[in-house]
Design an enzyme around this catalytic site. Structure first.
Site, PDB file in Angstrom:
ATOM      1  N   CYS A  49      30.370  34.164  42.609  1.00 57.19           N
ATOM      2  CA  CYS A  49      31.116  35.314  43.126  1.00 57.19           C
ATOM      3  C   CYS A  49      31.515  35.013  44.566  1.00 57.19           C
ATOM      4  O   CYS A  49      30.751  34.404  45.317  1.00 57.19           O
ATOM      5  CB  CYS A  49      30.247  36.575  43.068  1.00 57.19           C
ATOM      6  SG  CYS A  49      31.063  38.070  43.664  1.00 57.19           S
ATOM      7  N   HIS A  50      32.721  35.455  44.953  1.00 56.52           N
ATOM      8  CA  HIS A  50      33.190  35.170  46.313  1.00 56.52           C
ATOM      9  C   HIS A  50      32.899  36.306  47.289  1.00 56.52           C
ATOM     10  O   HIS A  50      33.371  36.280  48.422  1.00 56.52           O
ATOM     11  CB  HIS A  50      34.698  34.872  46.312  1.00 56.52           C
ATOM     12  CG  HIS A  50      35.522  35.890  45.590  1.00 56.52           C
ATOM     13  ND1 HIS A  50      36.495  35.535  44.675  1.00 56.52           N
ATOM     14  CD2 HIS A  50      35.539  37.244  45.644  1.00 56.52           C
ATOM     15  CE1 HIS A  50      37.066  36.620  44.198  1.00 56.52           C
ATOM     16  NE2 HIS A  50      36.505  37.660  44.779  1.00 56.52           N
TER      17      HIS A  50
END
Length: 444
Positions: A168-169
């Protein structure tokens, strides 16, 4: 030469980003990029875009495209997933039906009724992918981007032998935001983050050995900065740490911010300095009152709108982790990044043993090595557990096709419980099961 399978490659913009990231590393430029999607039209467009990128840089990469998942997975060294199951209809149902019951989700892809139902229709397909991997590429790590991140990874860890790393960013994006709030170059920001996906905590923030939390607390007093992150700043003010998900997204994981229209209005008004203030009420990545988002989603990457001559052929690397993981495992270059991995009772010691946690991990040629964090501050672990409780039952519902577990997962959701009676939640689940029967035949 490595083979990287992209499953769900029709996610056009995201796939182009990940492909560009891979090709930005000289040592990976001879990779085989195997693009797979069930939508032949979308697949053709991403194949064309990928070949344009490869040819425009005169690279030795091999590009393959197939609608056959097993063909893409055969002999893969790495598998990247970014699938969506069911198209626009179930997403619309999972937002609009809860709204009738007062559950005003902003995105609905991680928790809440939307996240629970998305997990229930997504996990069976993800299990099919992982079981194909067990047969066709058992040593390949699965770099997993599909939401609901924690629930999908939890199910895969419980049911398969594949090594799964949820990516996930949000932590990198939050670090950029914090750096801007405290006026420190992002590259010089020091941080230690742990928790669960979309609810991980910046436990330490520093610069050149100096604690930056006093600076962040001071920044919160600036009305313009405060307005850019109302919910996260209020959460920090009450619970002591800044959190990793955006304000409008975070607001649906807690019971405090979306339980009545007056509170939503207050937060929207408090965000008056934000040019995207309407995004707090209804995220444009999820739902718009006039339906524009769903119309755009249905038409995105339409053949007559795609011009290969307009493909950006630069190799500028994004902040996504997937290509960096591949590069570190292949070359031995050591990196630290937060990934979603099984807790196993030793990483965050006051969260459940079987939960999926988002913790710092060291990645090098010897593998992915999660870091032990110990106890979170008790108030932060308590907030995480309210979400983990939902995740656990939702995974049970998806794996066992257990309707009781499905209903209980929604009843334990913090936002649904803040606005609905138990009977109302049963009615909402009835409506969602009926509307999405095509995607959940085992519950029909």
């Amino acid at each position: 030469m490595v083979k990287i399978a992209f499953i769900g490659a029709g996610s056009h913009t995201f796939t182009r980003t990940l492909v560009r990231d891979v090709l930005s590393f000289p040592t990976l430029q001879d990779s085989t990029l195997s693009l797979m999607d069930i939508d032949a039209d979308r697949l053709e467009r991403i194949e064309t875009a990928t070949r344009t990128l490869v040819d425009g840089n005169d690279l030795p990469a091999t590009v393959e495209a197939t609608t056959d998942r097993r063909e893409a997975l055969e002999g893969a060294d790495y598998v990247i997933t970014m699938i969506h199951v069911g198209g626009t209809e179930p997403v619309r149902n999972e937002i609009e039906i809860p709204r009738r019951y007062g559950v005003e989700q902003s995105v609905g892809d991680t928790l809440g009724p939307g996240g629970v139902f998305r997990a229930t229709r997504t996990i069976p397909t993800m299990l099919d992918i992982a079981r194909d991997m067990e047969e066709l590429c058992p040593d390949a790590p699965l770099l997993q981007h599909t939401n609901p991140m924690a629930m999908v990874c939890w199910a895969l860890e419980a049911e398969t032998e594949i090594d799964v790393y949820g990516i996930c960013h949000s932590i990198v994006g939050t670090a950029h935001a914090i750096a801007s709030y405290v006026d420190v170059p992002f590259e010089e920001l020091e941080y230690w983050v742990a928790g669960i996906n979309h609810m991980a905590w910046f436990l330490d923030i520093g610069h050149e050995g100096r604690d930056l939390y006093p600076d962040l607390e001071e920044a919160m007093t600036d009305p313009e900065i405060y307005a850019r992150d109302v919910v996260r700043f209020e959460t920090m003010d009450h619970f002591g740490r800044f959190i990793t998900e955006s304000s409008h997204h975070l607001s649906e994981y807690l019971p405090y911010f979306r339980h009545e229209q007056a509170e939503i209005d207050r937060l929207v008004d408090a965000s008056a300095y934000d040019p995207d203030r309407e995004a707090f009420e209804y995220s444009p990545v999820c739902w718009l009152p006039t339906g524009e988002y769903f119309d755009q989603w249905s038409e995105i990457d339409h053949a007559d709108q795609f011009d290969p001559g307009e493909v950006d052929t630069s190799l500028e690397r994004s902040g996504e982790y997937a290509a960096r993981i591949v590069h570190s495992l292949e070359t031995g270059e050591s990196r630290r990044m937060n990934l979603n991995v099984p807790n196993d009772g030793r990483l965050i010691t006051n969260l459940p043993d079987d939960a999926i946690v988002e913790v710092p991990c060291h990645v090098d040629a010897t593998g992915v090595h999660p870091c032990s964090v110990g106890d979170l501050p008790p108030q932060l672990a308590a907030l995480n557990r309210t979400n983990v409780n939902v995740q656990s039952l939702a995974v049970d519902a998806a794996l066992e096709r257990d309707e009781d577990a499905l209903r209980r997962a929604v009843k334990l959701d913090p936002l649904a419980g803040a606005v609905c009676t138990l009977e109302e939640i049963d009615g909402m689940v009835d409506d969602l099961l009926k509307a999405n029967a095509e995607y959940l035949p085992e519950f029909a």
